[in-house]
Design an enzyme around this catalytic site. Structure first.
Site, PDB file in Angstrom:
ATOM      1  N   HIS A 115       0.886  -1.172   0.000  1.00 44.45           N
ATOM      2  CA  HIS A 115       0.000   0.000   0.000  1.00 44.45           C
ATOM      3  C   HIS A 115       0.923   1.221   0.000  1.00 44.45           C
ATOM      4  O   HIS A 115       2.016   1.174   0.572  1.00 44.45           O
ATOM      5  CB  HIS A 115      -0.842   0.095   1.267  1.00 44.45           C
ATOM      6  CG  HIS A 115      -1.768  -1.056   1.516  1.00 44.45           C
ATOM      7  ND1 HIS A 115      -1.391  -2.182   2.188  1.00 44.45           N
ATOM      8  CD2 HIS A 115      -3.077  -1.229   1.202  1.00 44.45           C
ATOM      9  CE1 HIS A 115      -2.424  -3.010   2.274  1.00 44.45           C
ATOM     10  NE2 HIS A 115      -3.456  -2.468   1.682  1.00 44.45           N
TER      11      HIS A 115
ATOM     12  N   ASP B  22       2.463   1.932   3.292  1.00 47.27           N
ATOM     13  CA  ASP B  22       3.357   0.909   3.858  1.00 47.27           C
ATOM     14  C   ASP B  22       4.795   1.318   3.560  1.00 47.27           C
ATOM     15  O   ASP B  22       5.705   1.085   4.355  1.00 47.27           O
ATOM     16  CB  ASP B  22       3.177  -0.466   3.184  1.00 47.27           C
ATOM     17  CG  ASP B  22       1.800  -1.051   3.397  1.00 47.27           C
ATOM     18  OD1 ASP B  22       1.139  -0.677   4.374  1.00 47.27           O
ATOM     19  OD2 ASP B  22       1.400  -1.893   2.567  1.00 47.27           O
TER      20      ASP B  22
END
Ligand code: XLS
Ligand code: NI
Ligand code: NI
Length: 442
Positions: A107, A110
């Site tokens: 993501h 992340d």
């Protein structure tokens, strides 16, 4: 600006994991996963594009609704978000290459912690993307898919693309644009939409039709933007019935396929099927894979497993050989994944706090798929399985049955055929025989 890559070793106890054969007792070895072994006509490593999920392995420290994280990652120690992001990426690339894998999924946030404004987040993403490009260049590790986290930030409490507030929808769009840019810049092979908050908590305050129309428009715009930037990969929708919403719009494979076809998105979008999401929807994983394959939309999988005694997304590492063999039968017989691979969307348990646990979990799961593939090959090549399945439908291979399949028969023809019959003979489904054949090879 020239980029200096970190040189710290995070997993000092572990050397590169090698294939040692099924009698090996070394917990840091593969017993079945032999990348170059030819199975069912191609190398094992080509059947499986395994990917490590950045969020579970490098970001989430093991917090749950009852307590904070338990895992202290050596790559999350700096007060500077960019330094942390670089350390985390060094650890991730070391881990992935020690496993002998070639892919990861992420993501946007992340990769690096979200900033306090859109422009600050954008700057951070740009910096870490340059760093990631260098890491990718000096390794043979690539991005299987990227995505945007449209569910953690409180602003998405009422949804992202389906939020009743236009301003929030726009912020979500900006975030997706940036996540697409990063994915494209890193040569990402695919892009995923998981709509964790795209659904409702109560139908009383929800205009479902309007929200679904918005979701479709949002996906069209995202796709058109990515294509305009030269993205050639696949877009995947990841179905899940609920959690965090009470009802998620992308409930299951059949629902998503209906949605994609209804809104004219079926040419560009395929499905990313997750084990634990299938079981939450009261389906088997195999069922969901088959439904996707039927529509030529089996794009990718998120591998994990749920818990038979409770009803939420526990994201455990897969360890059920029956489930994997039956799934591989579907995947292999439908020609494999379209664009995607096997992303380990799974986390070690909250009390598995050693860095080595990250290896045990991935090694076990990779070996499970490898073993499953060897079993699947035997079932398909040595057993009577395929023949029995085909025989079950043999009455449609010839005569009137074939005419029916070919669309050459009317309702009246069927009526006439039936009128000439005595009560048709009943034929056993022989489920237990089918089950025994699978067990013979497991
Ligand atoms: C959550 C989802 C999520 C997606 C990516 O249940 O599985 O992890 O795979 O956003
Ligand atoms: Ni997932
Ligand atoms: Ni999930």
């Amino acid at each position: 600006m020239s980029i200096v890559l970190g040189d710290r070793e995070y997993f000092k106890d572990v050397k590169k994991i090698k294939f040692e054969g099924k009698d090996s007792k070394n917990p840091f070895s593969y017993r079945f996963y032999d990348e170059n072994k030819i199975v069912l006509g191609k190398k094992m490593g080509e059947h499986f594009k395994f990917a490590v999920a950045y969020w579970h392995s490098f970001v989430n420290p093991g917090n749950d609704p009852f307590g904070v994280g338990t895992k202290s990652f050596p790559w999350s120690k700096s007060s500077d978000p960019f330094q942390n992001a670089c350390d985390k990426m060094d650890a991730a690339f070391e881990f992935i290459s020690k496993l002998g894998l070639k892919h990861f999924c992420f993501h946007d946030f992340d990769l690096i912690e979200e900033g306090s404004s859109l422009s600050e987040s954008e700057k951070r993403l740009e910096k870490i993307t340059s760093y990631a490009k260098e890491k990718i260049k000096e390794s043979d590790i690539n991005v299987l898919w990227g995505t945007a986290n449209l569910f953690s930030n409180p602003r998405y409490m009422n949804g992202a693309a389906t939020n009743p507030e236009f301003d929030i929808l726009s912020v979500a769009a900006a975030q997706v644009k940036n996540a697409l840019d990063v994915t494209i810049e890193l040569g990402g092979e695919n892009y995923v939409f998981w709509g964790g908050r795209e659904g409702y908590m109560s139908l009383l305050n929800t205009d479902m039709k309007r929200e679904l129309d918005h979701l479709a428009k949002f996906l069209h715009l995202s796709k058109d933007y990515a294509r305009s930037q030269g993205f050639k990969g696949c877009f995947f929708i990841e179905p899940k019935p609920m959690e965090p919403t009470k009802h998620q719009y992308d409930f299951d494979a059949a629902t998503v396929i209906g949605f994609l076809e209804h809104y004219g998105l079926d040419k560009d979008f395929k499905l990313n099927i997750e084990v634990n999401h299938a079981t939450l929807a009261s389906h088997t994983f195999q069922h969901e894979l088959q439904v996707a394959a039927n529509s030529n939309m089996l794009g990718s999988m998120d591998a994990n497993r749920g818990d038979y005694q409770n009803g939420w997304d526990t994201d455990q590492f897969p360890n059920n050989i029956y489930e994997i063999v039956e799934s591989l039968l579907v995947i292999i017989q439908s020609g494999g994944f379209q664009g995607g691979g096997i992303n380990f969307d799974a986390k070690t348990r909250r009390n598995s706090i050693d860095l080595n646990d990250m290896f045990y979990s991935h090694i076990g799961a990779i070996d499970l798929f490898a073993k499953g593939l060897l079993i699947t090959e035997k079932i398909l090549n040595d057993s009577e399985y395929s023949k029995l399945l085909q025989e079950r439908y043999a009455s449609f291979d010839v005569g009137k049955g074939k005419d029916f399949e070919d669309g050459k028969i009317s309702m009246k023809d069927l009526y006439q055929h039936a009128s000439k019959l005595k009560e048709p003979k009943l034929i056993s489904g022989r489920q237990e025989l089918f089950e025994n054949i699978i067990n013979r090879y497991i």
